[in-house]
Each structure stands twice: as C-alpha cells, then as structure tokens.
Write a protein that holds these residues in place. Structure first.
Motif, mmCIF file in Angstrom:
data_model
loop_
_atom_site.group_PDB
_atom_site.id
_atom_site.type_symbol
_atom_site.label_atom_id
_atom_site.label_comp_id
_atom_site.label_asym_id
_atom_site.label_seq_id
_atom_site.Cartn_x
_atom_site.Cartn_y
_atom_site.Cartn_z
ATOM 1 N N SER A 263 4.111 3.232 7.200
ATOM 2 C CA SER A 263 3.911 3.644 5.805
ATOM 3 C C SER A 263 3.999 5.165 5.678
ATOM 4 N N THR A 264 3.539 5.864 6.729
ATOM 5 C CA THR A 264 3.635 7.324 6.682
ATOM 6 C C THR A 264 5.105 7.745 6.603
ATOM 7 N N THR A 265 5.954 7.082 7.379
ATOM 8 C CA THR A 265 7.384 7.413 7.343
ATOM 9 C C THR A 265 7.966 7.144 5.957
ATOM 10 N N ALA A 266 7.596 6.012 5.359
ATOM 11 C CA ALA A 266 8.111 5.695 4.012
ATOM 12 C C ALA A 266 7.707 6.797 3.020
ATOM 13 N N SER B 283 0.831 -1.209 0.000
ATOM 14 C CA SER B 283 0.000 0.000 0.000
ATOM 15 C C SER B 283 0.864 1.257 0.000
ATOM 16 N N SER B 284 2.035 1.226 0.663
ATOM 17 C CA SER B 284 2.854 2.443 0.629
ATOM 18 C C SER B 284 3.451 2.637 -0.764
ATOM 19 N N ILE C 117 9.802 0.187 6.018
ATOM 20 C CA ILE C 117 8.696 -0.612 6.555
ATOM 21 C C ILE C 117 9.152 -1.816 7.380
ATOM 22 N N PRO C 118 10.078 -2.641 6.880
ATOM 23 C CA PRO C 118 10.521 -3.723 7.773
ATOM 24 C C PRO C 118 11.227 -3.206 9.028
ATOM 25 N N LEU C 119 11.954 -2.094 8.895
ATOM 26 C CA LEU C 119 12.624 -1.534 10.070
ATOM 27 C C LEU C 119 11.580 -1.018 11.061
ATOM 28 N N GLY C 120 10.633 -0.248 10.525
ATOM 29 C CA GLY C 120 9.597 0.327 11.389
ATOM 30 C C GLY C 120 8.707 -0.738 11.987
ATOM 31 N N ASN C 121 8.563 -1.860 11.300
ATOM 32 C CA ASN C 121 7.712 -2.933 11.793
ATOM 33 C C ASN C 121 8.092 -3.349 13.212
ATOM 34 N N THR C 122 9.364 -3.248 13.519
ATOM 35 C CA THR C 122 9.798 -3.597 14.873
ATOM 36 C C THR C 122 10.098 -2.372 15.721
ATOM 37 N N GLY D 253 2.817 5.866 -3.462
ATOM 38 C CA GLY D 253 3.882 6.650 -4.089
ATOM 39 C C GLY D 253 5.271 6.516 -3.497
ATOM 40 N N ALA D 254 5.442 5.725 -2.404
ATOM 41 C CA ALA D 254 6.799 5.557 -1.857
ATOM 42 C C ALA D 254 7.639 4.734 -2.844
ATOM 43 N N THR D 255 8.942 4.984 -2.872
ATOM 44 C CA THR D 255 9.772 4.201 -3.794
ATOM 45 C C THR D 255 10.004 2.810 -3.204
ATOM 46 N N LYS D 256 10.409 1.889 -4.088
ATOM 47 C CA LYS D 256 10.587 0.512 -3.622
ATOM 48 C C LYS D 256 11.707 0.444 -2.576
#
Ligand code: ASP
Length: 412
Positions: free
Chosen positions: A387-390, A275-276, A290-295, A280-283
């Motif tokens: 996702s907001t951070t991305a 969804s991010s 996202i994986p970093l923020g996930n934790t 419009g976030a880049t890959k």
C-alpha cells in the motif's frame, strides 16, 4: 467485512489468535492435529482458492485501466523500482541487525555429516526464463504466481492498447475483480476461526518453550522490521507521500492486522486495496501495484532472509564473507520475489539463500519451530509495503487524494 459493529473483524481476529494460544498451550498435540489443525487448513485452502483469480483479474483491470500507454509504462517502472529498492534495503537491514544482535550465538550445532548442497539453486537465467509461462493455463492450474502475473500484465497492456474496442473485456475483468474481492471478504469472515486453528496447532506442537532458545531470532526479526519502518517507511510517508504518520498508521491498520494474524498477504489483499484507496491512492494505481506487490513485493520476507541467513550461519559456525553477504542480498531479493502470499512460504524459499552460501538446509527445521511468529512479523510488513508503494506512485504521478472512492468500491 463486519463494519461498524464493536466486535468487528479485527477484534475477532485478535480474539481467535489469543484463544488459539491459550487452547494450544493446554490441549495435547494429537488433539490439536486431529481437531484444530483442519480448521486452519480449511482457511488456507479457501485463501489459495481465491488468490489466482483475484490477482489475475485485478491486475489485468489495473494495467488495462490506465488507458494512456506511456502512463502505464511510467507507473509500471516506478512501481517496480520502488519494490526493488525497498526489497534490497530490507534484506540488508536484516543482515545488519542480525549481525549486531547475533541471534545464533550460544546455540551451536555442527555441520559435520550435513550436506549443504543438497539442493542446487536454479541458475539465474533459468529463474528469469521461468517467469514466462509456456502455457498460461498450466500456470493458473499450478498457481505459479510469477507466471500468472507476467501473463496478466501483458494481457492488460495489450487490452489497454486496444482502446475503445477493448472496453467490454476491461469491464469484464473489472467486475471479476470485484467478485473476487467480495469472495475474499466472505472467506475472511471465517478467518478468526482459521487463525484460532492455525495458532493452536503450532503452540501445541512446538510448545511455548521453543520460543526461549530461539527468542533472539524473533527479537532480531522484530528489531530489523521495526527499524525498516522507522528508518525507511516513515520518512517515505512524511517526505514523499506527505500525509500525517498517524493517518497512515490508522489507514493501514486493518490489512496489517489481517496479515499479522493470518500470515497471508493474499488474505489481506482486498482490505489493502480498500485502505490504500481510502488513504488517497488512485484506483488504477492501487489495482496495479497491490496485486502485483502481493506476490513480488515482500519486504518483511526480505528482512527475514537476511536475519535467518546470519542466524543459521552462526548456529553452524559458518563465516559469511562480504561476498557471501552480497550473495545473500541478491538471492534474498529473488527469494522474496518468488514467495507466495500464503503462510510459511518464506521458510521454504529461504532454502534458495541458504544453498547459495553453503548453509545446511537442516537450519530450516530449526527455524520452523518459531516460523509462525516470524511469519506474523514479516507478512504484516509485506502488506504494508504494497500500500505504501501505491501511495508513493500516486503521489509521484501527482494524483494522490484526487480520486474519491466510488459506490462499488465501498459496497464490495
Ligand atoms: N506468509 C508470507 C505472506 O503471505 C509469505 C512468507 O511466508 O514469507 O506474505
């Protein structure tokens, strides 16, 4: 994930949740423990199974995918800064709103005979030292996420520095990440049944009646979290990311709903990546943030740390001085960083905060009755924060909306 069909995953998850509440309210707690709880436990086991390789592979690929080392450093610093600032603001929001709503007044327990310092929080320097694994494989087997993340980022940095020669390994981790995303999506097909089992067990065990005396705690959590969205997130969306608020809410709906119903950020991670990207976030930035923020980025859990600290202090008649409240913010940030993206993890981590300000750990048992509801609220914001951070970092890098999704991403 079931796409296109009317009764897709989001609808199934909601149906599982509602059915779980209804069934949980009528069956006995023995029945729920024997037959329904295992349905939920199976789901949690499946999520725990995917989370370490999912975070590791996507993070290595995310870090190494940014081939320009100075850009990688910039993205990393911006991402971590957004995480740190929003997390500290979140705990503060929790403290302030709970200070106004007074969720613990009217529910008085005595601290007599209770020992506050039954566990001592580890010293700050030990917490930091512990982020570095002595043996990365031990970190993998134990699922020590902060250690896994540290190793993944260093590995990704070094891989990136190898340039052309490192490409095959980067491709390998990129593919492993895609496999794990596919595996998470497969696991998520079972999620509606898992959600049904988890909520039915909670309702049958604690009863809906538990919601009443602790209703103010739920209200404080909800209001603090909603205010965080209104006062912090929406201005970020409008002022920094610069996309319409409606588009943003529509875009984050699926990961938000998965987080809300499963109480697991890890379960929502694959949907959050997609969804991010669609927003419009880049890959590379989304597969880093996202994986970093996930934790480590848990804004909802951070709010919860502030709210529960005030609640428990009020219940036990403890006055939190300004110094104590600053301690709550600092320890709340650390506790939120260390919380794993699985159901109930925040409740365990709240002991770190309680211990530092002398709140009896028995408070945990009190909160446990409604923790499922609090977990739904906090997990949804944990996921949205990532996702907001991305999106913020993609915008700050001048790359928002400039990299359309490729076929592989759509097919996962
Ligand atoms: N359940 C939360 C999550 O997965 C963590 C917590 O319990 O605070 O993000």
């Amino acid at each position: 994930m079931a796409k296109g069909s009317k009764f897709g995953l989001p609808a199934q998850m909601l149906a599982g949740l509602v059915l779980g509440v209804v069934v949980g309210a009528v069956v006995s707690s023995e029945f729920a423990a024997t037959y329904l709880q295992p349905l939920g436990q199976l789901f949690i086991r499946l999520i725990r199974m995917v989370v370490v390789p999912l975070v590791f592979a996507t993070l290595v690929a995310g870090a190494a995918g940014i081939s320009d080392i100075s850009k990688l450093g910039r993205v990393a610093v911006k991402t971590v800064l957004v995480f740190a600032i929003t997390t500290a603001i979140s705990v503060t929001f929790g403290l302030i709103v709970a200070g106004v709503i007074d969720p613990g007044l009217g529910l008085t327990l005595t601290t007599e005979g209770l020992k506050a310092k039954t566990v001592t929080a580890p010293a700050f320097v030990d917490v930091l030292l512990n982020i570095v694994p002595i043996n990365p494989f031990e970190a993998f087997t134990k699922g020590s996420m902060l250690q896994v993340i540290f190793f993944a980022i260093m590995f990704g940095f070094c891989l990136s520095a190898m340039g052309e020669r490192g490409k095959p390994v980067l491709q390998f981790f990129d593919l492993v990440g895609d496999v794990m995303i596919r595996m998470t999506n497969a696991v998520m097909r079972y999620a509606p049944i898992g959600v049904f089992g988890l909520i039915a067990f909670t309702v049958s065990r604690h009863g809906l009646a538990v919601l009443l005396p602790l209703g103010k705690l739920i209200l404080a959590s909800f209001v603090a979290t909603a205010l965080l969205v209104i006062v912090v997130y929406i201005p970020i969306v409008v002022g920094i990311i610069r996309i319409p608020v409606g588009t943003y809410f529509k875009g984050i709906f699926e990961p938000w709903l998965i987080a809300f119903t499963t109480c697991s950020s890890a379960a929502a991670m694959a949907a959050n990546l997609l969804s991010s990207r669609k927003l419009g976030a880049t890959k590379t930035i989304s597969s880093f943030a996202i994986p970093l923020g996930n934790t480590i980025n848990m804004n909802g859990t951070a709010v919860y740390m502030g709210v529960t600290a005030i609640f428990a202090a009020q219940v036990y008649g403890i006055d939190l001085s300004l110094g104590d409240q600053i301690t709550v913010v600092m320890m709340g940030v650390m506790a939120a960083i260390g919380t794993a993206g699985v159901p109930g993890a925040g409740l365990i981590m709240s002991t770190i905060v309680f211990t530092q300000v002398g709140i009896p750990l028995e408070a945990v048992a009190l909160i446990a009755g409604v923790d499922r509801v609090l977990d739904m609220i906090r997990t949804s914001i944990n996921v949205v924060g990532d996702s907001t951070t991305a999106l913020v970092v993609s915008r700050l890098e001048g790359e928002l909306g400039k990299e359309p999704l490729d076929e592989d991403e759509l097919a996962a």
